[in-house]
Design an enzyme around this catalytic site. Structure first.
Site, PDB file in Angstrom:
ATOM      1  N   LYS A 278       0.842  -1.206   0.000  1.00 56.85           N
ATOM      2  CA  LYS A 278       0.000   0.000   0.000  1.00 56.85           C
ATOM      3  C   LYS A 278       0.874   1.251   0.000  1.00 56.85           C
ATOM      4  O   LYS A 278       2.017   1.213   0.460  1.00 56.85           O
ATOM      5  CB  LYS A 278      -0.861   0.019   1.271  1.00 56.85           C
ATOM      6  CG  LYS A 278      -2.003  -0.951   1.272  1.00 56.85           C
ATOM      7  CD  LYS A 278      -2.796  -0.815   2.562  1.00 56.85           C
ATOM      8  CE  LYS A 278      -3.920  -1.830   2.611  1.00 56.85           C
ATOM      9  NZ  LYS A 278      -4.948  -1.634   1.581  1.00 56.85           N
ATOM     10  N   ARG A 352     -10.572 -11.323   1.578  1.00 56.38           N
ATOM     11  CA  ARG A 352     -11.412 -12.367   0.985  1.00 56.38           C
ATOM     12  C   ARG A 352     -10.708 -13.722   1.017  1.00 56.38           C
ATOM     13  O   ARG A 352     -11.355 -14.759   1.035  1.00 56.38           O
ATOM     14  CB  ARG A 352     -11.806 -11.945  -0.430  1.00 56.38           C
ATOM     15  CG  ARG A 352     -10.640 -11.771  -1.351  1.00 56.38           C
ATOM     16  CD  ARG A 352     -10.986 -10.973  -2.600  1.00 56.38           C
ATOM     17  NE  ARG A 352     -11.059  -9.538  -2.336  1.00 56.38           N
ATOM     18  CZ  ARG A 352     -11.335  -8.622  -3.260  1.00 56.38           C
ATOM     19  NH1 ARG A 352     -11.615  -8.982  -4.492  1.00 56.38           N
ATOM     20  NH2 ARG A 352     -11.380  -7.340  -2.936  1.00 56.38           N
TER      21      ARG A 352
HETATM   22  N1  BES Z   1      -8.230  -3.642   4.300  1.00 59.54           N
HETATM   23  C1  BES Z   1      -8.372  -3.241   2.956  1.00 59.54           C
HETATM   24  C2  BES Z   1      -9.666  -2.486   2.704  1.00 59.54           C
HETATM   25  C3  BES Z   1      -9.791  -1.120   3.330  1.00 59.54           C
HETATM   26  C4  BES Z   1      -9.436  -0.012   2.613  1.00 59.54           C
HETATM   27  C5  BES Z   1     -10.316  -0.971   4.585  1.00 59.54           C
HETATM   28  C6  BES Z   1      -9.587   1.240   3.166  1.00 59.54           C
HETATM   29  C7  BES Z   1     -10.448   0.276   5.133  1.00 59.54           C
HETATM   30  C8  BES Z   1     -10.102   1.387   4.421  1.00 59.54           C
HETATM   31  C9  BES Z   1      -8.370  -4.450   2.037  1.00 59.54           C
HETATM   32  O1  BES Z   1      -7.602  -5.520   2.451  1.00 59.54           O
HETATM   33  C10 BES Z   1      -7.812  -4.006   0.733  1.00 59.54           C
HETATM   34  O2  BES Z   1      -6.664  -3.666   0.688  1.00 59.54           O
HETATM   35  N2  BES Z   1      -8.640  -4.013  -0.309  1.00 59.54           N
HETATM   36  C11 BES Z   1      -8.236  -3.595  -1.590  1.00 59.54           C
HETATM   37  C12 BES Z   1      -8.841  -4.527  -2.603  1.00 59.54           C
HETATM   38  C13 BES Z   1      -8.314  -4.337  -3.988  1.00 59.54           C
HETATM   39  C14 BES Z   1      -6.852  -4.741  -4.047  1.00 59.54           C
HETATM   40  C15 BES Z   1      -9.136  -5.142  -4.943  1.00 59.54           C
HETATM   41  C16 BES Z   1      -8.725  -2.161  -1.792  1.00 59.54           C
HETATM   42  O3  BES Z   1      -9.818  -1.840  -1.332  1.00 59.54           O
HETATM   43  O4  BES Z   1      -7.983  -1.380  -2.362  1.00 59.54           O
HETATM   44 MN    MN Z   2      -5.602  -5.356   1.786  1.00 56.36          MN
END
Ligand code: BES
Ligand code: MN
Ligand code: ZN
Length: 495
Positions: A278, A352
């Site tokens: 990230k 997921r």
């Molecule tokens: N934990 C994150 C989702 C999230 C994002 C929670 C912002 C709270 C605030 C999750 O694991 C994630 O990183 N999801 C990705 C999915 C994508 C790679 C398809 C996302 O939302 O960017």
């Molecule tokens: Mn994630």
């Protein structure tokens, strides 16, 4: 904390403080007028000077009024009479309790006028008073070393006016249990990820099970997780030095054979994104990525606390998502516990991956319903913002039940359409499907992925990415959706 109801005689009530409502028209509410006449019209005179106009959220503390037993009166704004509904009542009550928590007042009687019974019945009046008190008194479990400010003095809250005292009392009792559960969720989620690891979550679950009669905890370590063939969960966890844990909490409140509700929580104790790392800004907030797990653990303690007459199972997949020499790489293929293979195209779509194995584990309980709770997608935050959680699933009655519970509990969710087309982007050339499928409609695609593991189950998914915590100056866990889940369980137990 002691809760109760007051029934009559506000002027002679032996509490530190009476909480009275004022409408924006400068008018005291009905209960207030009775107090005002006892103290010779002092309140009216005060309002006549125009210093307090009764806007929602505003409060003023008045001391030493003659003719009443309480040493203080707290006035709280109800807004305009026309707009006086459940929301305005709640706002006024919230502001009053926050103001009380900043004083040395140790007992109070809430005596706000009430919106129509249709808006707020006796049960929910009691519940809201207890829940709002819990929220007002909550102090973040920080690690600051400076001397802590004194804890609020408030020890006793009387709710009213009530029509049926017993319904209000039940509301107070259940509201207090919900507030306690919410505190458990918030404390767990607020902890830094170097403290709150998968091992720590498992130990906390164990400790809470010990403290609550009727609650049992079982913890699967890495070897046991491997025996369950949870290949997707292990793929996420393999990049971390922190070993994973799979937590099973069981509450039995109904005969053994009765099909349980299974709650499944995403317990990513820290989500760096893995190799699909990230961006740094705001990454610290990914310590909240175990909020679903915390809500599940909290909800099980609540079921036990209230001795709800139903069976509930809590499943928590606890892992840390890290980059590293052993980390899963984009394109790697894992085999889930269900036997289906998954091409991991983005290691940041890890929620997921752990949930699919946990959902598969749920099958052995032959559940009446399965609900997973997860901070799953940024896309859900884009779609719904921070007021509603997203809800999707394969059983419309279950979804309706959750929507209704959210409304009653003031902890709302909103349904997103989970139709078959949303699974199309998950196609993979190399495995049964991929774990991601493009940006557009990302919250639904994530649910479409989970749906591949819940066929034949009555299943719903709550995406709480936008509601479980706040950013900015108020950064911290909100304790949502514990009130929603609590309401859902309380209703299931009663019907
Ligand atoms: N934990 C994150 C989702 C999230 C994002 C929670 C912002 C709270 C605030 C999750 O694991 C994630 O990183 N999801 C990705 C999915 C994508 C790679 C398809 C996302 O939302 O960017
Ligand atoms: Mn994630
Ligand atoms: Zn995550």
């Amino acid at each position: 904390m002691e809760f109760g109801v007051w029934t009559k005689g506000l002027a002679t009530l032996a509490v530190d403080c009476l909480v009275l409502g004022v409408f924006e028209e400068g008018e005291l509410s009905g209960e207030g007028r009775a107090v005002d006449s006892a103290c010779g019209g002092r309140l009216k005179r005060l309002l006549g000077r125009g210093d307090f106009v009764g806007r929602p959220g505003e409060t003023v503390l008045v001391g030493d009024l003659p003719g009443i037993k309480a040493s203080r009166v707290l006035l709280t704004g109800l807004g305009t009479k026309k707009q006086f509904q459940r929301k305005a009542w709640r706002r006024a009550c919230q502001a009053a309790l926050a103001a009380l928590a900043r004083t040395r007042i140790d007992s109070c009687a809430i005596a706000l006028d009430r919106p129509e019974a249709k808006q707020l019945d006796d049960y929910y009046l009691g519940r809201q008073v207890a829940e709002l008190t819990g929220a007002a008194l909550y102090r973040i479990n920080d690690l600051k070393t400076a001397k802590k400010p004194p804890a609020p003095a408030l020890k006793k809250v009387l709710a009213g006016p009530v029509r049926a005292a017993s319904a209000a009392q039940r509301g107070l009792r259940e509201g207090a249990a919900i507030a306690a559960a919410q505190t458990i969720q918030r404390d767990l989620a607020n902890l830094p990820a170097n403290v709150c690891t998968p091992l720590y979550l498992a130990e906390e679950a164990r400790a809470l099970a010990k403290r609550h009669a009727g609650l049992r905890a079982k913890v699967l370590d890495e070897a046991a997780i491997r025996r369950e063939r949870m290949g997707c969960l292990l793929a996420v966890s393999q990049g971390s030095k922190q070993p994973p844990r799979f937590i099973v909490l069981e509450y039995q409140g109904a005969p053994k054979g009765r099909a349980p509700v299974v709650l499944v929580g995403k317990g990513v104790t820290f989500d760096t994104g893995g190799i699909s790392l990230k961006d740094p800004p705001g990454m610290d907030e990914m310590k909240f990525d175990m909020s679903g797990a915390a809500a599940v653990i909290a909800s099980l303690t609540l079921a036990a606390q209230l001795r709800l007459r139903l069976n509930v199972v809590g499943l928590v997949a606890a892992v840390e998502n890290m980059p590293g020499g052993r980390a899963v790489k984009p394109g790697d293929i894992a085999t889930s516990a269900s036997g289906q293979t998954v091409e991991i195209l983005n290691t940041d779509a890890e929620g997921r991956l752990i949930l699919c194995d946990a959902l598969h584990y749920a099958r052995r309980f032959q559940p009446a319903a399965v609900i997973d709770i997860a901070t799953l997608t940024g896309a859900c935050v884009v779609a719904l913002g921070h007021h509603h959680a997203g809800v999707m699933g394969n059983d419309d009655r279950l979804i309706q039940e959750l929507l209704a519970a959210g409304t009653r509990a003031e902890d709302r969710c909103w349904q997103l359409p989970l139709s078959e087309e949303y699974a199309e982007p998950l196609k993979s050339n190399f495995a049964d499907f991929a774990n991601v499928g493009g940006r557009d409609g990302g919250a639904i695609i994530a649910a479409a992925y989970l749906a591949k593991f819940t066929q034949g189950l009555k299943w719903a998914h709550l995406d709480i990415a936008g509601t479980a915590y706040q950013s900015g100056a108020q950064k911290g866990s909100t304790g949502r959706p514990t009130p929603l889940l609590a309401d859902f369980l309380i209703h299931r137990a009663a019907h």
